[in-house]
Design an enzyme around this catalytic site. Structure first.
Site, PDB file in Angstrom:
ATOM      1  CG  ASP A   1      -1.879   1.112   1.312  1.00 54.77           C
ATOM      2  OD1 ASP A   1      -2.377   1.533   0.253  1.00 54.77           O
ATOM      3  OD2 ASP A   1      -2.126   1.613   2.436  1.00 54.77           O
TER       4      ASP A   1
ATOM      5  CG  ASN B   1       4.328  -4.235   7.315  1.00 56.53           C
ATOM      6  OD1 ASN B   1       4.004  -3.895   8.441  1.00 56.53           O
ATOM      7  ND2 ASN B   1       3.505  -4.094   6.264  1.00 56.53           N
ATOM      8  CD  GLU B   2      -0.286  -5.398   7.591  1.00 55.69           C
ATOM      9  OE1 GLU B   2      -0.655  -5.359   6.410  1.00 55.69           O
ATOM     10  OE2 GLU B   2      -0.920  -4.868   8.518  1.00 55.69           O
TER      11      GLU B   2
ATOM     12  CG  ASN C   1       0.788  -3.553  11.396  1.00 54.52           C
ATOM     13  OD1 ASN C   1       1.458  -3.116  12.318  1.00 54.52           O
ATOM     14  ND2 ASN C   1       1.250  -3.651  10.163  1.00 54.52           N
TER      15      ASN C   1
ATOM     16  CE1 TYR D   1      -4.748   0.774  10.132  1.00 54.46           C
ATOM     17  CE2 TYR D   1      -3.903  -1.464  10.034  1.00 54.46           C
ATOM     18  CZ  TYR D   1      -3.716  -0.103   9.883  1.00 54.46           C
ATOM     19  OH  TYR D   1      -2.491   0.398   9.494  1.00 54.46           O
TER      20      TYR D   1
ATOM     21  CD  GLU E   1       0.877  -0.649   9.568  1.00 57.05           C
ATOM     22  OE1 GLU E   1      -0.292  -0.789   9.145  1.00 57.05           O
ATOM     23  OE2 GLU E   1       1.874  -0.923   8.896  1.00 57.05           O
TER      24      GLU E   1
ATOM     25  CE  LYS F   1      -6.018   3.152   7.338  1.00 56.94           C
ATOM     26  NZ  LYS F   1      -5.710   2.888   5.920  1.00 56.94           N
TER      27      LYS F   1
HETATM   28  C1  BDP Z   1      -1.330  -2.220   6.696  1.00 58.08           C
HETATM   29  C2  BDP Z   1       0.009  -2.017   6.006  1.00 58.08           C
HETATM   30  C3  BDP Z   1       0.258  -0.577   5.578  1.00 58.08           C
HETATM   31  C4  BDP Z   1      -1.008   0.032   5.049  1.00 58.08           C
HETATM   32  C5  BDP Z   1      -2.064   0.042   6.160  1.00 58.08           C
HETATM   33  C6  BDP Z   1      -3.383   0.654   5.695  1.00 58.08           C
HETATM   34  O1  BDP Z   1       1.086  -2.493   6.784  1.00 58.08           O
HETATM   35  O2  BDP Z   1       1.292  -0.541   4.619  1.00 58.08           O
HETATM   36  O3  BDP Z   1      -0.823   1.304   4.522  1.00 58.08           O
HETATM   37  O4  BDP Z   1      -2.306  -1.256   6.600  1.00 58.08           O
HETATM   38  O5  BDP Z   1      -4.224  -0.081   5.210  1.00 58.08           O
HETATM   39  O6  BDP Z   1      -1.939  -3.257   6.038  1.00 58.08           O
HETATM   40  O7  BDP Z   1      -3.526   1.857   5.807  1.00 58.08           O
END
Ligand code: BDP
Length: 588
Positions: free
Chosen positions: A152, A399-400, A454, A456, A493, A558
């Site tokens: 992303d 990462n991820e 990470n 959300y 994150e 974000k």
């Molecule tokens: C995570 C990723 C990051 C993305 C973020 C997003 O590590 O690179 O920009 O989410 O969705 O999946 O904003």
């Protein structure tokens, strides 16, 4: 690998400026170096160009330089570069975020010389980052190259970091590795010095910040000194010594190099992250090297501004998401006392990224992708480059990645081992876990020193239902803790897309500045109650450019700051919060 500096024995010529540039089958045109070519070219077909591109400039060699060895050094070229001097091939490098240099002594002549770089921005399933690359032939027989980023952020490319002509003596210092043992304010410091050519003797002089000599030694490739009354490197209160290393022959100094270094301890113990023996709390961000005009190219102005914004906010740390940052930024962080989680380019390691994000045994990431060699290379190059920085407290191996799929453990186990073997300072190692790899399904967590999440909750999940978000987050984090009671847990994150200037009376309206603040308040309420939760790095420091996508409005929004570094409401919220959270002993 040593950072390029001028010393009494080394001349440094900065080749930054306006070079000649062309895309394959196009005319030469001016292009600023360093910088991404993309945003300097305006139109979509150039900005989104995929394939070969070329840079060229001239440089001048003096008589004095010809008495030395001449090197060309690139801070980074994204993602592949073949280098030519006066039309002769010098060498090549794959990997867009680490430095490389070649000796060109035999290829240069007195006076004018031409330096050309044949570069390429293609990413595929054996490169890092991972890209989905395809070629199709149109009705006129033209090959159309397409690259879909498996991550992303926008695939900016070009000569992103400074290019230097670096002249070194015949016998020269190739590398310096510094390790130390600290007992209260007493240090035993070890220097391992790599020399090319011959060295009669090597002299090491350690200076403090007042340039006073605090230790000296003379001898061979391995030396040790004792330093009393050590002032430790501390978060936001950095102290850097200088190790002046000289190759000497009697009174003659043949080569001289000065390496700054701070001293601190790092340890993970009883689910705490200890710096200098005290439980540290991470306050900060995932960032991107991303600015208007420069794209991903080095901007010292943006770096200094960002460091000042981070200080204004009361932050103490950042992660180099999702690739090694410029050496200039690392030196700045080391000088200013920012605590850094240093990440490789391993992003996009998930075959189903962006489709339905489901684990699908028929399309197993670890069977399809061939990134092992690139992954080992970037681990080697990152640690080699950044090993002496006190600011680096942990290596992030990826990462991820798709860590809930079969084969993930087998893929990662040797990589963690490699990083641990290579790091002379034995820093902790982690990987950054994605929300699909839950405590029930993730198989790589046993390898990590810190559980880096990470998450959300309240954005990609439980949107606008913050009560449900809090519940889900709490349950999941507690589950991780039950499985790994000794490992600290932190957010690498968490965030919500927010269009600056968008407001609503209804605080639950996604994309508004109000919702971003509510989102963070809800998440912070949960983590504040958990003693083993050792840090919060928001996603993201600032808005940044991405590929086109229906979830992206001219990029990822974000940021706590806009791409122009203007604060959103959440930036003020975090300033207030972080000003009241100490760097140490926040969780009792
Ligand atoms: C995570 C990723 C990051 C993305 C973020 C997003 O590590 O690179 O920009 O989410 O969705 O999946 O904003």
């Amino acid at each position: 690998m040593l950072y390029p500096i001028a010393t009494q024995t080394r001349q440094l010529v900065d080749l930054s400026g306006v070079w000649q540039f062309k895309l394959a089958d196009q005319q030469w045109q001016p292009m600023a170096v360093p910088g991404s070519f993309n945003d300097q070219l305006i139109l979509s077909e150039y900005k989104n160009y995929v394939g070969d591109f070329f840079y060229q400039t001239e440089f001048f060699v003096t008589e004095a330089m010809l008495n030395q060895r001449v090197f060309v050094r690139f801070g980074s070229v994204t993602h592949y570069a073949a280098v030519f001097v006066n039309e002769q091939y010098i060498g090549e490098h794959q990997g867009g975020f680490t430095p490389f240099e070649f000796e060109v002594t035999e290829f240069v002549t007195l006076g004018r010389n031409v330096l050309r770089v044949n570069a390429n921005n293609i990413l595929n399933n054996s490169t890092l980052p991972v890209g989905n690359y395809s070629e199709t032939v149109d009705e006129n027989g033209n090959v159309r190259k397409k690259l879909d980023e498996n991550f992303d952020f926008f695939n900016y490319a070009g000569i992103h970091r400074p290019v230097m002509l670096w002249c070194k003596p015949k016998n020269y210092i190739e590398d310096i590795t510094i390790t130390y043992e600290l007992q209260d304010n007493q240090a035993t410091v070890n220097f391992a010095i790599e020399v090319v050519g011959e060295a009669k003797q090597i002299k090491v002089t350690v200076l403090d910040e007042q340039s006073q000599v605090v230790a000296t030694s003379i001898g061979g490739a391995k030396q040790q000194v004792e330093i009393d009354n050590v002032i430790r490197w501390q978060p936001l209160n950095a102290y850097l010594y200088q190790a002046v290393v000289e190759l000497v022959d009697g009174d003659v100094v043949e080569d001289s190099y000065s390496e700054p270094f701070g001293m601190r301890t790092v340890e993970v113990k009883n689910n705490q992250f200890l710096i200098n023996g005290e439980p540290f709390y991470f306050k900060g961000y995932g960032r991107h090297e991303d600015t208007y005009l420069n794209g991903r190219g080095l901007s010292n102005v943006a770096n200094v501004l960002d460091v000042n914004l981070m200080k204004w906010q009361g932050a103490n740390s950042f992660r180099t998401s999702h690739y090694p940052y410029s050496e200039e930024m690392m030196r700045l962080a080391d000088r200013e006392g920012f605590v850094v989680i240093d990440e490789t380019t391993a992003v996009g390691l998930m075959y189903n990224f962006g489709v339905d994000m489901k684990v699908d045994p028929a399309n197993n990431t670890w069977k399809i992708y061939k990134t092992g060699e690139a992954h080992r290379q970037v681990i080697r190059e990152l640690i080699q480059r950044d090993k002496n920085y006190a600011c680096v407290v942990m290596w992030s191996i990826a990462n991820e990645a798709s860590t809930a799929e079969e084969g993930a453990y087998e893929y990662f186990e040797p990589l963690f081992k490699l990083a641990r073997e290579l790091d002379p300072q034995n820093r902790p190692c982690c990987f950054v876990n994605l929300l699909l790899a839950t405590p029930e399904t993730d198989v790589v967590a046993p390898l990590t020193d810190v559980i880096c999440l990470n998450r959300y909750c309240g954005w990609y999940r439980q949107l606008s239902d913050l009560d449900a978000a809090k519940k889900a987050l709490k349950e999941e984090v507690e589950h991780w803790h039950r499985l790994y009671p000794d490992k600290p847990i932190m957010f690498t994150e968490y965030g919500a897309d927010t269009v600056a200037g968008l407001h609503d009376m209804d605080f639950n309206t996604p994309f508004t500045e109000e919702y971003q603040v509510e989102y963070y308040k809800a998440n912070n309420e949960v983590i504040d109650q958990l003693p083993y939760f050792v840090g919060e790095q928001v996603w993201n420091f600032a808005d940044f450019q991405t590929k086109y996508g229906i979830f992206r409005v001219q990029g990822n929004k974000k940021g706590l700051f806009t791409r122009a570094r203007m604060p959103k409401m959440a930036a003020h919220y975090f300033k207030q919060r972080w000003d009241n959270i100490p760097n140490f002993n926040y969780k009792k």
